[in-house]
Structure formats: C-alpha cells, structure tokens
Design an enzyme around this catalytic site. Structure first.
Site, PDB file in Angstrom:
ATOM      1  N   HIS A 145      48.506  37.781  32.770  1.00 44.11           N
ATOM      2  CA  HIS A 145      47.575  37.320  33.795  1.00 44.11           C
ATOM      3  C   HIS A 145      46.164  37.689  33.361  1.00 44.11           C
ATOM      4  O   HIS A 145      45.786  38.860  33.313  1.00 44.11           O
ATOM      5  CB  HIS A 145      47.895  37.976  35.141  1.00 44.11           C
ATOM      6  CG  HIS A 145      46.909  37.624  36.213  1.00 44.11           C
ATOM      7  ND1 HIS A 145      46.786  36.351  36.710  1.00 44.11           N
ATOM      8  CD2 HIS A 145      45.995  38.380  36.867  1.00 44.11           C
ATOM      9  CE1 HIS A 145      45.842  36.336  37.630  1.00 44.11           C
ATOM     10  NE2 HIS A 145      45.342  37.562  37.742  1.00 44.11           N
ATOM     11  N   GLY A 160      42.441  42.308  34.210  1.00 41.50           N
ATOM     12  CA  GLY A 160      41.996  43.050  35.378  1.00 41.50           C
ATOM     13  C   GLY A 160      42.718  42.585  36.626  1.00 41.50           C
ATOM     14  O   GLY A 160      43.437  41.567  36.618  1.00 41.50           O
ATOM     15  N   ASP A 161      42.537  43.338  37.700  1.00 40.57           N
ATOM     16  CA  ASP A 161      43.192  43.002  38.960  1.00 40.57           C
ATOM     17  C   ASP A 161      42.688  41.663  39.491  1.00 40.57           C
ATOM     18  O   ASP A 161      41.572  41.223  39.185  1.00 40.57           O
ATOM     19  CB  ASP A 161      42.946  44.099  40.001  1.00 40.57           C
ATOM     20  CG  ASP A 161      43.594  45.423  39.602  1.00 40.57           C
ATOM     21  OD1 ASP A 161      44.572  45.380  38.817  1.00 40.57           O
ATOM     22  OD2 ASP A 161      43.111  46.473  40.048  1.00 40.57           O
ATOM     23  N   SER A 162      43.509  41.039  40.316  1.00 40.59           N
ATOM     24  CA  SER A 162      43.125  39.777  40.934  1.00 40.59           C
ATOM     25  C   SER A 162      41.888  39.969  41.800  1.00 40.59           C
ATOM     26  O   SER A 162      41.795  40.924  42.574  1.00 40.59           O
ATOM     27  CB  SER A 162      44.284  39.244  41.784  1.00 40.59           C
ATOM     28  OG  SER A 162      43.946  38.018  42.378  1.00 40.59           O
ATOM     29  N   GLY A 163      40.907  39.084  41.636  1.00 47.03           N
ATOM     30  CA  GLY A 163      39.690  39.152  42.433  1.00 47.03           C
ATOM     31  C   GLY A 163      38.591  40.001  41.843  1.00 47.03           C
ATOM     32  O   GLY A 163      37.520  40.130  42.451  1.00 47.03           O
ATOM     33  N   VAL A 164      38.793  40.584  40.653  1.00 50.61           N
ATOM     34  CA  VAL A 164      37.776  41.461  40.068  1.00 50.61           C
ATOM     35  C   VAL A 164      36.617  40.661  39.463  1.00 50.61           C
ATOM     36  O   VAL A 164      35.538  41.202  39.219  1.00 50.61           O
ATOM     37  CB  VAL A 164      38.411  42.385  39.014  1.00 50.61           C
ATOM     38  CG1 VAL A 164      38.702  41.628  37.720  1.00 50.61           C
ATOM     39  CG2 VAL A 164      37.530  43.603  38.749  1.00 50.61           C
ATOM     40  N   GLY A 165      36.839  39.357  39.211  1.00 52.47           N
ATOM     41  CA  GLY A 165      35.762  38.515  38.694  1.00 52.47           C
ATOM     42  C   GLY A 165      35.976  37.982  37.296  1.00 52.47           C
ATOM     43  O   GLY A 165      35.009  37.621  36.618  1.00 52.47           O
ATOM     44  N   LYS A 166      37.230  37.887  36.868  1.00 47.41           N
ATOM     45  CA  LYS A 166      37.513  37.397  35.514  1.00 47.41           C
ATOM     46  C   LYS A 166      37.088  35.935  35.349  1.00 47.41           C
ATOM     47  O   LYS A 166      36.408  35.574  34.390  1.00 47.41           O
ATOM     48  CB  LYS A 166      39.011  37.550  35.206  1.00 47.41           C
ATOM     49  CG  LYS A 166      39.521  38.974  35.244  1.00 47.41           C
ATOM     50  CD  LYS A 166      40.963  39.060  34.830  1.00 47.41           C
ATOM     51  CE  LYS A 166      41.903  38.296  35.764  1.00 47.41           C
ATOM     52  NZ  LYS A 166      41.946  38.861  37.118  1.00 47.41           N
ATOM     53  N   SER A 167      37.505  35.099  36.290  1.00 50.26           N
ATOM     54  CA  SER A 167      37.192  33.667  36.186  1.00 50.26           C
ATOM     55  C   SER A 167      35.698  33.417  36.314  1.00 50.26           C
ATOM     56  O   SER A 167      35.135  32.557  35.622  1.00 50.26           O
ATOM     57  CB  SER A 167      37.957  32.880  37.263  1.00 50.26           C
ATOM     58  OG  SER A 167      39.356  32.959  37.043  1.00 50.26           O
ATOM     59  N   GLU A 210      40.277  28.305  38.589  1.00 51.40           N
ATOM     60  CA  GLU A 210      40.199  28.556  40.027  1.00 51.40           C
ATOM     61  C   GLU A 210      39.054  29.521  40.323  1.00 51.40           C
ATOM     62  O   GLU A 210      39.021  30.639  39.804  1.00 51.40           O
ATOM     63  CB  GLU A 210      41.511  29.164  40.542  1.00 51.40           C
ATOM     64  CG  GLU A 210      41.459  29.499  42.027  1.00 51.40           C
ATOM     65  CD  GLU A 210      42.608  30.384  42.468  1.00 51.40           C
ATOM     66  OE1 GLU A 210      42.564  30.873  43.621  1.00 51.40           O
ATOM     67  OE2 GLU A 210      43.540  30.597  41.662  1.00 51.40           O
TER      68      GLU A 210
END
Length: 326
Positions: A145, A160-167, A210
């Site tokens: 992921h 990183g965790d979901s919502g940390v700002g990767k995208s 996304e």
C-alpha cells in the site's frame, strides 16, 4: 501466483525490444498447458536418443542446429526418437529463425496435443528475451500500500498510514514534471534476484489517483502521457508519518537506513509530516541526494569528515599557542 500457460506466453503484451513474435503452428489443444519454470532446454541430445536428465518440464527451443537434425531424421525415416520425445509431456516447442518443423514433427505434436510455436527472431535474441520475460512472470512478488513515482530518474516508493498525504505529495511531484507509476496498490517484483520492479497492481485501473475531497482523477488525461510510466525500479523508500514531538528524528543522516523487501535491501528515509513542511521538495531533494550517493558522493559523511578535520585543526592550533605561552 496464478497458473501461467503457453497461451499466456503467446499473449504476453511485450513491446519493441521485448517482443517475442510468437505464432502457433500446431498442437492448439495444448495451449492450456502450464509453464512451471522460467528455464529453457535445447533438445539436441534428446533428438539423438539420449534422454538422461532430459528437461521435460521446460520449454523446448529449436534453433538451426536442431532443425537441421530433424530434417536428417525425416530424410532417413527415423522417427523413433521423435516418438520418444513426444511420449514425454513438455510445455511447448518453439522454432526460431521462422523455421518450419518437419511433417513428422508436426504430426506427432498434433497427436500428443503439444503446442508448436514459431518466432522470426534469431535463437540468441529469442532466448535472451524469453528468459527476461519469464523471469518477470515467475519473480517473487508482493503488493504494498503506497505510491510509486519517478523523481529525477529515481524510483521512489512513498509509504505511510492512510491519510498521511502520500497521494497529495505524488500529485505535486507530477505537477513538477515527475512521473507517476502506481497509486494506492503497488505490485513489487524481485527481478534477477537483486532488482525490485514496481508497477500498478491492477492494470484495469490504469494511472488513476484518489485525492480526498476531490475524488478519482486520471493523471494521463490531466497531465499527458509524459506524466506516467508503466513500471520502475524501486531505489528509495520514503516513509511519511505524522510529526511526533516526543520522537527524535535524524538530523544529520550519516547512518544509512535500509528496509528489506523480498530479500533486497532498499535505502529508506523517515519523513515527518506537519503543516508548513513542503514534502514534495523534501522528496525531490532525497531523490537527488540518492543519485549523488550512487555516484560516490555522500553529503552527510563528507560533512562529518569536514567537522573532524576542523576539530583536529582547532586542537592543533590550541596546543601550538599553549606551548608558545609557556
């Protein structure tokens, strides 16, 4: 890994210098035969009647030498070794140089439902390409992921965790003329034992991304085909995490950190995220710094050496003045 058949080999979507140019000449019912290993076999000894340690579970490649021997067997009416060859179940037979198998060979292949394929490539070129293709197909793999981007030629995997700002960070990098490889689900393969190749886990989704509050966007349509690529070697891991005031973060970077993925050690960085930090610029700098390391220039180690030299100079100067004052 799902079952890989001879038909899958023929249908592999390989372009330009990777194309195998395969066509089926006979034995079509056997196209569903499974290929279980990436190794090949040249059946010269088997054609002469020597079947000890015959690699029956491998793809059989027939070049000009094997083809000439087949023609001699047909002229002399000797088909006993061919019958023994087809009594063993092997995935398929492939003729290179656009060579045509003999009538007896084709007849026995049809009777045993053994696929016979043909390529217009030379034997050496074909062998190199199919080994490369099969190595990719049978490579150890796992799905991670994260987001994979190419930054200044370096494949950077953002974790990183979901919502940390990767995208969001990846979107800003694409805006800065870097390229997106995969978003959300990255399939990582260990190719050749020491190279990690990343690509999108779901080909049907393409290069979509996304963005929370915005929804699904198509990077190809928004930024053009120059903003994407299908796969890239993973050369740097960047783990994004929410800033923790109680945690001590590395401020010098003299000690390199690595993470093990499928048996390959990859340089790794931990980047804390908080308002005011420009994460895309940090990632760009990390990619450029990694390129410098590959060229033999390590900024943090050079800084340490400079500090040590300065301390040694200061100590020498202090000792010199102390002696003069005595």
């Amino acid at each position: 890994m799902k079952k890989f058949t001879v038909l899958d080999l023929v249908d592999l979507d390989l372009k330009e210098h990777n194309a195998l140019n395969l066509v089926c000449l006979g034995g079509r019912p056997g196209l569903t035969r499974e290929i279980t290993m990436p190794d090949l076999n040249r059946p010269g000894l088997a054609l002469s009647g020597f079947f000890d340690n015959f690699g029956f579970n491998r793809i059989q490649v027939f070049g000009r030498g094997e083809h000439a021997y087949l023609q001699m067997l047909e002229r002399e009416g000797r088909d006993d070794t061919l019958k023994e060859l087809f009594s063993r179940t092997f995935p398929c037979a492939i003729f290179t140089h656009s060579l045509q198998p003999t009538d007896v060979f084709l007849r026995l292949a049809e009777e045993s439902e053994t696929p016979v394929l043909q390529s217009d490539l030379t034997t050496s070129t074909f062998v190199a390409r199919i080994i490369r293709a099969l190595s990719s197909v049978f490579a150890p793999r796992q799905t991670m992921h994260g987001v994979l981007v190419e930054v200044f030629g370096i494949g950077v995997l953002l974790l990183g965790d979901s919502g940390v700002g990767k995208s969001e960070a990846a979107l800003e990098l694409v805006e800065r003329k870097h390229r997106l490889v995969a978003d959300d689900a990255v399939e990582v393969r260990n190719v050749s034992g020491n190279v990690l190749l990343g690509s999108g886990a779901n080909k049907a989704l393409g290069h979509h991304m996304e963005i929370r509050g915005l929804g699904i966007i198509n990077i190809t349509h928004l930024f053009g085909v120059g903003a994407i690529r299908d796969s890239k070697q993973i050369q740097l891991l960047v783990r994004l995490e929410a800033w923790d005031n109680t945690k001590e973060y590395d401020r010098i970077g003299a000690e390199e950190q690595y993470e093990d993925i499928l048996g390959v050690k990859v340089p790794s960085l931990q980047v804390p995220v908080k308002p005011g930090r420009n994460i895309p610029i940090i990632i760009e700098t990390a990619a450029m710094n990694e390129r410098l390391k590959k060229m033999g220039y390590f900024s943090a180690k050079e800084f340490n050496q400079s500090v040590l030299k300065w301390l040694e100079t200061e100590n020498a100067r202090r000792l010199y003045f102390q002696k003069n004052n005595l």
